[in-house]
Design an enzyme around this catalytic site. Structure first.
Site, PDB file in Angstrom:
ATOM      1  N   TRP A 180       0.823  -1.219   0.000  1.00  0.00           N
ATOM      2  CA  TRP A 180       0.000   0.000   0.000  1.00  0.00           C
ATOM      3  C   TRP A 180       0.846   1.252   0.000  1.00  0.00           C
ATOM      4  O   TRP A 180       0.533   2.240  -0.678  1.00  0.00           O
ATOM      5  CB  TRP A 180      -1.005  -0.019   1.153  1.00  0.00           C
ATOM      6  CG  TRP A 180      -2.052  -1.047   0.902  1.00  0.00           C
ATOM      7  CD1 TRP A 180      -2.198  -2.242   1.558  1.00  0.00           C
ATOM      8  CD2 TRP A 180      -3.063  -1.038  -0.118  1.00  0.00           C
ATOM      9  NE1 TRP A 180      -3.236  -2.956   1.010  1.00  0.00           N
ATOM     10  CE2 TRP A 180      -3.785  -2.243  -0.017  1.00  0.00           C
ATOM     11  CE3 TRP A 180      -3.426  -0.122  -1.104  1.00  0.00           C
ATOM     12  CZ2 TRP A 180      -4.855  -2.563  -0.866  1.00  0.00           C
ATOM     13  CZ3 TRP A 180      -4.495  -0.425  -1.954  1.00  0.00           C
ATOM     14  CH2 TRP A 180      -5.190  -1.631  -1.826  1.00  0.00           C
ATOM     15  N   ASP A 191      -0.907   6.403   6.690  1.00  0.00           N
ATOM     16  CA  ASP A 191      -2.031   5.591   6.224  1.00  0.00           C
ATOM     17  C   ASP A 191      -2.294   4.538   7.296  1.00  0.00           C
ATOM     18  O   ASP A 191      -1.536   3.588   7.454  1.00  0.00           O
ATOM     19  CB  ASP A 191      -1.667   4.923   4.894  1.00  0.00           C
ATOM     20  CG  ASP A 191      -2.761   3.968   4.405  1.00  0.00           C
ATOM     21  OD1 ASP A 191      -3.785   3.817   5.104  1.00  0.00           O
ATOM     22  OD2 ASP A 191      -2.585   3.368   3.324  1.00  0.00           O
ATOM     23  N   LYS A 206     -12.308  -1.413   7.371  1.00  0.00           N
ATOM     24  CA  LYS A 206     -11.647  -2.508   8.090  1.00  0.00           C
ATOM     25  C   LYS A 206     -11.988  -2.457   9.578  1.00  0.00           C
ATOM     26  O   LYS A 206     -12.568  -3.370  10.124  1.00  0.00           O
ATOM     27  CB  LYS A 206     -10.143  -2.457   7.868  1.00  0.00           C
ATOM     28  CG  LYS A 206      -9.806  -2.647   6.390  1.00  0.00           C
ATOM     29  CD  LYS A 206      -8.432  -2.178   6.066  1.00  0.00           C
ATOM     30  CE  LYS A 206      -8.279  -1.929   4.594  1.00  0.00           C
ATOM     31  NZ  LYS A 206      -8.523  -3.097   3.756  1.00  0.00           N
TER      32      LYS A 206
HETATM   33  N1  PMP Z   1      -4.138   1.499   2.453  1.00  0.00           N
HETATM   34  C1  PMP Z   1      -4.197   0.341   3.105  1.00  0.00           C
HETATM   35  C2  PMP Z   1      -3.233   0.072   4.211  1.00  0.00           C
HETATM   36  C3  PMP Z   1      -5.175  -0.608   2.741  1.00  0.00           C
HETATM   37  O1  PMP Z   1      -5.243  -1.770   3.392  1.00  0.00           O
HETATM   38  C4  PMP Z   1      -6.088  -0.307   1.709  1.00  0.00           C
HETATM   39  C5  PMP Z   1      -7.197  -1.240   1.292  1.00  0.00           C
HETATM   40  N2  PMP Z   1      -7.028  -2.547   1.502  1.00  0.00           N
HETATM   41  C6  PMP Z   1      -5.960   0.913   1.047  1.00  0.00           C
HETATM   42  C7  PMP Z   1      -4.986   1.798   1.457  1.00  0.00           C
HETATM   43  C8  PMP Z   1      -6.885   1.293  -0.080  1.00  0.00           C
HETATM   44  O2  PMP Z   1      -8.108   1.561   0.477  1.00  0.00           O
HETATM   45  P1  PMP Z   1      -9.388   1.972  -0.385  1.00  0.00           P
HETATM   46  O3  PMP Z   1      -9.866   0.728  -1.041  1.00  0.00           O
HETATM   47  O4  PMP Z   1     -10.322   2.532   0.641  1.00  0.00           O
HETATM   48  O5  PMP Z   1      -8.956   2.985  -1.371  1.00  0.00           O
END
Ligand code: PMP
Length: 349
Positions: free
Chosen positions: A103, A173, A197
């Site tokens: 990510w 994040d 989550k």
């Molecule tokens: N950052 C992290 C740490 C994630 O786990 C995720 C989604 N699994 C995201 C960003 C992306 O999130 P979104 O689908 O809400 O854009």
């Protein structure tokens, strides 16, 4: 399938039953509104209370000082990957990115579109199985901000101590570990998290931003991508994701009233993770944890079996036994048990 399963999905993920039941109870008629929360104005008295309640709960849980604003923004965590550099990484500026997993890498990719980035550390060569020591970070003391991912959902590595960045604003994040434990909030300039989550359904990101960062937002950004406009309008510049915010209010209320705050939340989460890692470590090498011990995530437990065939069999038999969502992310394989706060101890047992 009439029964709820043990849901180990990485996100959207299990929500606390009391919050779902409360939403169910009020689904047709929100008290005093004569309609559901999805059917009334976002400027109504009832929704104003929901929004204020959600913000208040986040403020209470994290013990936020006055100089932090709580915002709800659509577009998930991924939009934040773009908004952060658009708001803070202008001409002649550079930002630091600490890469501890997939990510963080995606966040970096978006930042590159807005300006200069410096990769302060990259764990890719080692398969993103550990975190950097402070002295391994190649930080730029003049960086506009330093971005890190407190919990890498795919690889299952989690920071328990923030990187030290001096006067450089720390941007995090926290999508997969927000509100799973207390935080030394004053270390952060901006924290963001897709809700789906730990705190609610998808469709909204929680953004906690310090006033001095709001003051740096340049003029002329598209309004929907401008943190200052979001803050000045109390997340109501346009129609917000009302139902998602309502669910965040219910989940945060549950964290406060039923669990008793983030110290208790953290203790419950640690207990669950310890149980699972102990099983992995005690399997005589049959199960192999992905992350090194010091970096092991309390939220996403990732491990391998001796072969992919056995992993497939494991997932199949687990599913048949009512344990769903255990397949690792398609990019890395293996097994992943996402045990966010709403996953019960009984589920992990
Ligand atoms: N950052 C992290 C740490 C994630 O786990 C995720 C989604 N699994 C995201 C960003 C992306 O999130 P979104 O689908 O809400 O854009």
């Amino acid at each position: 399938m009439a029964q709820r399963v043990y849901n180990f999905s990485a996100g959207p993920a299990a929500l606390p039953l009391p919050a779902l039941e409360e939403a169910q109870k009020n689904l047709l008629v929100y008290p005093g509104a004569g309609a559901s929360i999805m059917e009334i104005s976002h400027r109504s008295k009832q929704f104003a209370e929901v929004l204020a309640g959600a913000k208040d709960n986040v403020q209470k849980l994290l013990n936020l000082p006055e100089n932090y604003k709580v915002l709800f923004i659509q577009g998930g965590a991924s939009l934040q990957f773009s908004m952060i550099p658009m708001n803070f990484l202008g001409e002649g500026k550079s930002a630091d990115y600490i890469l501890t997993g997939s990510w963080g890498n995606k966040a970096l990719k978006e930042a590159k579109k807005s300006g200069t980035v410096n990769v302060a550390w990259n764990g890719k060569e080692e398969g993103f199985n550990r975190l950097p020591q402070q002295d391994e970070l190649k930080l730029d003391p003049k960086a506009a901000y330093c971005h890190f991912t407190s919990n890498e959902t795919i690889e299952g590595v989690e920071f328990f101590v923030e990187p030290e960045t001096g006067d450089v604003p720390l941007v995090c994040d926290a999508s997969s570990d927000i509100l799973s434990r207390p935080l030394p909030i004053e270390k952060y300039g901006l924290i963001y998290a897709g809700a789906q989550k730990n705190i609610g359904p998808s469709g909204v990101a929680l953004v906690i931003i310090r006033d001095d960062l709001l003051a740096r937002v340049p003029e002329g950004l598209p309004s929907m991508l401008d943190y200052k406009i979001a803050a000045d309008n109390d997340s109501l510049y346009n129609t917000p994701p009302c139902f998602a915010i309502y669910m965040i209010k219910l989940v945060t209320q549950w964290l406060l009233d039923d669990i008793g705050g983030l110290e208790e939340v953290a203790s419950l989460n640690k207990k669950k993770a310890r149980l699972l890692y102990t099983m992995i470590d005690g399997s005589g090498g049959f199960y192999r944890g992905h992350a090194v011990k010091e970096a092991r995530s309390v939220m996403n437990v990732t491990w391998r079996l001796p072969s992919e065939e056995l992993e497939q069999q494991f997932v199949k038999e687990a599913t048949a036994a009512g344990m769903h969502g255990l397949k690792g992310h398609r990019s890395v394989g293996g097994i992943r048990a996402s045990i966010y706060t709403a996953m019960t101890l009984e589920g992990v047992e």
